[in-house]
Scaffold this motif. Structure first.
Motif, PDB file in Angstrom:
ATOM      1  N   LEU A   9      -4.546   7.447 -13.219  1.00 52.27           N
ATOM      2  CA  LEU A   9      -5.319   6.229 -13.512  1.00 52.27           C
ATOM      3  C   LEU A   9      -5.186   5.173 -12.416  1.00 52.27           C
ATOM      4  N   GLU A  10      -4.476   5.549 -11.341  1.00 49.65           N
ATOM      5  CA  GLU A  10      -4.259   4.654 -10.192  1.00 49.65           C
ATOM      6  C   GLU A  10      -3.602   3.351 -10.619  1.00 49.65           C
ATOM      7  N   SER A  65      -6.321  -8.829  -5.831  1.00 56.15           N
ATOM      8  CA  SER A  65      -5.852  -8.259  -4.570  1.00 56.15           C
ATOM      9  C   SER A  65      -4.713  -9.120  -4.020  1.00 56.15           C
ATOM     10  N   PRO A 109       2.485   3.175   2.299  1.00 56.38           N
ATOM     11  CA  PRO A 109       2.382   2.605   3.659  1.00 56.38           C
ATOM     12  C   PRO A 109       1.259   1.562   3.773  1.00 56.38           C
ATOM     13  N   LEU A 110       0.144   1.790   3.097  1.00 56.52           N
ATOM     14  CA  LEU A 110      -0.961   0.826   3.098  1.00 56.52           C
ATOM     15  C   LEU A 110      -0.518  -0.486   2.425  1.00 56.52           C
ATOM     16  N   GLU A 154       1.668  -2.397   4.781  1.00 62.81           N
ATOM     17  CA  GLU A 154       0.896  -2.982   5.886  1.00 62.81           C
ATOM     18  C   GLU A 154       0.153  -4.239   5.433  1.00 62.81           C
ATOM     19  N   ILE A 155      -0.472  -4.159   4.276  1.00 62.60           N
ATOM     20  CA  ILE A 155      -1.209  -5.330   3.776  1.00 62.60           C
ATOM     21  C   ILE A 155      -0.232  -6.466   3.468  1.00 62.60           C
ATOM     22  N   ASN A 203      -3.642  -5.272  -7.308  1.00 69.24           N
ATOM     23  CA  ASN A 203      -4.526  -4.134  -7.611  1.00 69.24           C
ATOM     24  C   ASN A 203      -4.012  -2.816  -7.033  1.00 69.24           C
ATOM     25  N   PHE A 204      -2.812  -2.816  -6.463  1.00 70.16           N
ATOM     26  CA  PHE A 204      -2.188  -1.546  -6.083  1.00 70.16           C
ATOM     27  C   PHE A 204      -1.592  -0.840  -7.305  1.00 70.16           C
ATOM     28  N   ALA A 207       1.325   8.172  -0.980  1.00 71.75           N
ATOM     29  CA  ALA A 207       0.107   8.016  -0.174  1.00 71.75           C
ATOM     30  C   ALA A 207      -0.293   6.554  -0.001  1.00 71.75           C
ATOM     31  N   PRO A 242      -4.407 -10.576  -1.016  1.00 71.35           N
ATOM     32  CA  PRO A 242      -4.879 -11.836  -0.430  1.00 71.35           C
ATOM     33  C   PRO A 242      -5.262 -12.888  -1.473  1.00 71.35           C
TER      34      PRO A 242
END
Lengths: 346, 261
Positions: free
Chosen positions: B54-55, B18, B64-65, B68-69, B11-12, B61, B20
């Motif tokens: 539309l992400e 996701s 980095p998240l 980390e995940i 979902n990135f 931005a 997980p």
């Protein structure tokens, strides 16, 4: 956890409400200020002395700033970093200084936690307002913002308000914790986004929390909403483009024109009817959330018309730059909400 | 020998699940290694900007998240399932013309790569991070859908810069790529769990040596073989199944081609 900067007249009462919380489980209060010279320091010190039965600590963030060099430019999280590190418990509630809570607030928040919940936030009810800016702020919070937040969390993206965020530090660790969030000014929005990316839910607590608005000038109101708007713009640009269509006058006019072209109904009558209905519903919401007296509630239509009239000029102003003022700091938002340097390039 | 999937979206970008959820999905099926490879689109083109609005892409931005995940989920996957999770990206250069469109999968990334750069510079940047470079679905799938043919058009020139070319992508097996003599890999290009069936890669490393570096080295040295995978565990299907019996019967079909290498 209470990040503090400066002391307005309601600070003592706001903070004291946390000392009086019903302890549903063992808890501690952690306060953060930048220096001992900050007026909030003396207020907290006095409260800790008065309520010695409550476990509470105060941290001076600038004294240990070097230990937290990995924390980004977000001033609130820079202030909070040490207390976050030193907290005893996994479950934390970050709450702003102008929030006042009821005795059972912890119970209300914790009861929203389920195994699939990553974060619990609250709808903000603006109360005890003074001045034109304070009045407009209350109208804004208790109508547009409350509605936007409820709808967004129910039907679209998670929308978290930094006034009240309950989460587990072990959950935050999975997405990088403060190190990641502090790269953004809207750490609350990013906290919701990060939790969502982990496949967890953002829940809205069953009861709104009270934000004590206090005295604000029109300028304060305008600056704050330019800041909030610019945060929305960089984080959700597509939704921001369509924001004017959430304005009552714009959508009522479009609807009136559409009805006129289909059935010949007079534009003016439909427009007036739609605005009256919209305003009445907002009025009910305002009365329920603001907890104001009879006279102030009676003034609502004036504040509502003013706020609705300001919506489009405000949107245009938001569009015109990416600089924001945050408690005396001048910051610039880059694409995606990242904080860059301190000069406004707009 | 471990079963792997090196082309998965979360979902990135435009994936449904996701990270997980993906880890649990693959971990519970006994996979030895997976790579999450979300789209990283150009920032300057219209299609790239649309993806950002539309992400549907990683950005400076969100990167980095994302890392980390992936880091924390890699740790969990290792402990819970003994599975290796590799951080990847799919550099996405989309154009209205199929012959100007190219998707490059990078496995083992640690830095943000600008998709606006030239293909040579992108590959150099990925290699400098120690990443494995893969040409994603380089030939036509034969279906009426977006194709990415640019890399195949330039295969002689670009071959030295790629560690592998996708010979299988989901249910598509590319005979043309299989016959080319180029180094190969097969993956799902999974966006939702219902796409799970299709070509996968067995990587020939000992189970005790399943660290990311060893797996990436095995791709480089082509210690791989390919299999048409049919999911043994039923995943949630629509309540109304219009074509009963059309789904796989649920076994690991180990009949297929060995690597050309």
């Amino acid at each position: 956890m209470k990040p503090l900067k400066g002391a307005d007249p309601s600070l003592r009462e706001n903070l004291e409400s946390f000392f009086l919380l019903d302890p549903v489980a063992p808890f501690e209060l952690l306060f953060s200020v930048e220096s001992k010279k900050d007026p909030a320091y003396a207020v907290v010190k006095a409260l800790i002395d008065t309520h010695s039965q409550v476990e509470a600590r105060i941290f001076i963030s600038t004294e240990t700033a070097d230990d937290f060099a990995h924390i980004g430019m977000n001033p609130k999280l820079k202030n909070l970093a040490r207390s976050y590190e030193e907290a005893k418990y996994d479950l934390v509630l970050i709450s702003d200084s102008n929030v006042r809570v009821d005795l059972d607030e912890l119970d209300v928040l914790v009861s929203a936690l389920t195994p699939k919940t990553g974060l619990v936030t609250s709808i903000v009810a603006g109360t005890r307002f003074e001045g034109l800016g304070g009045f407009l702020e209350a109208v804004f919070l208790n109508t547009f913002y409350a509605r936007f937040m409820a709808l967004s969390n129910r039907y679209a993206k998670p929308c978290v308000v930094g006034k009240s965020m309950l989460f587990r530090r072990s959950t935050a660790k999975r997405f990088g914790g403060l190190k990641i969030l502090s790269q953004f000014l809207a750490e609350d929005f990013m906290a919701g986004e990060s939790v969502h990316k982990l496949g967890l839910q953002v829940k809205v607590a069953a009861r709104p929390i009270d934000q004590i608005i206090g005295r604000h000038s029109f300028g304060d109101f305008w600056k704050r909403h330019v800041r909030w708007g610019r945060i929305r713009k960089v984080h959700a640009p597509l939704a921001f483009c369509f924001e004017p269509f959430s304005n009552s006058a714009v959508i009522s006019f479009i609807g009136a024109c559409a009805l006129h072209s289909m059935s010949g109904t007079p534009i003016g009558a439909v427009f007036a009817g739609s605005m009256t209905l919209w305003g009445a519903l907002d009025w009910i919401q305002f009365i329920r959330l603001s907890k104001s007296g009879f006279v102030r509630n009676l003034c609502f239509p004036i504040g509502w018309i003013l706020r609705e009239s300001l919506a489009i000029p405000l949107w245009v102003r938001i569009l015109s730059g990416n600089g924001v003022d945050w408690r005396g700091n001048r910051l610039t938002l880059a694409r995606g909400g990242l904080l860059s340097d301190t000069r406004d390039r707009s | 020998m471990i079963l792997t999937d090196f082309h998965i979206h979360s979902n990135f970008s435009d994936g449904r699940h996701s990270i997980p959820e993906i880890v649990d999905f693959y971990g519970s099926r006994g996979f030895g290694a997976i790579a999450i490879t979300d789209h990283l689109c150009e920032e300057s083109t219209f299609l790239g900007k649309a993806a950002a609005y539309l992400e549907r892409t990683l950005t400076p931005a969100t990167f980095p998240l994302y890392l980390e995940i992936l880091r924390s989920e890699a740790e969990r996957a290792r402990k819970q399932y003994g599975m290796t999770v590799i951080a990847g990206v799919e550099i996405t250069k989309n154009s209205l013309s199929n012959h100007r469109s190219a998707h490059i999968v990078g496995l083992g990334v640690s830095e943000f790569t600008r998709a606006d750069d030239s293909i040579e510079d992108i590959l150099k940047h990925l290699k400098n991070q120690g990443a494995v470079t893969i040409a994603a679905h380089p030939v036509s799938t034969g279906k009426l859908e977006k194709q990415t043919l640019h890399l195949w058009d330039r295969k002689e020139e670009l071959a030295p810069l790629f560690d592998a070319w996708e010979v299988g992508s989901g249910r598509h097996f590319f005979e043309e790529v299989a016959r080319s003599g180029l180094p190969l890999v097969a993956s799902t290009d999974l966006h939702r769990f219902s796409q799970m069936n299709g070509w996968k890669t067995f990587v020939h490393v000992k189970k005790s040596e399943r660290k990311a570096e060893a797996i990436l080295d095995a791709i480089r040295s082509q210690k791989v073989s390919f299999h048409d995978y049919h999911d043994a565990i039923p995943f949630p299907r629509p309540a109304l199944d219009l074509f009963p019996g059309a789904h796989g019967t649920g076994h690991l079909d180990a009949v297929s081609a060995a690597s050309s290498a």
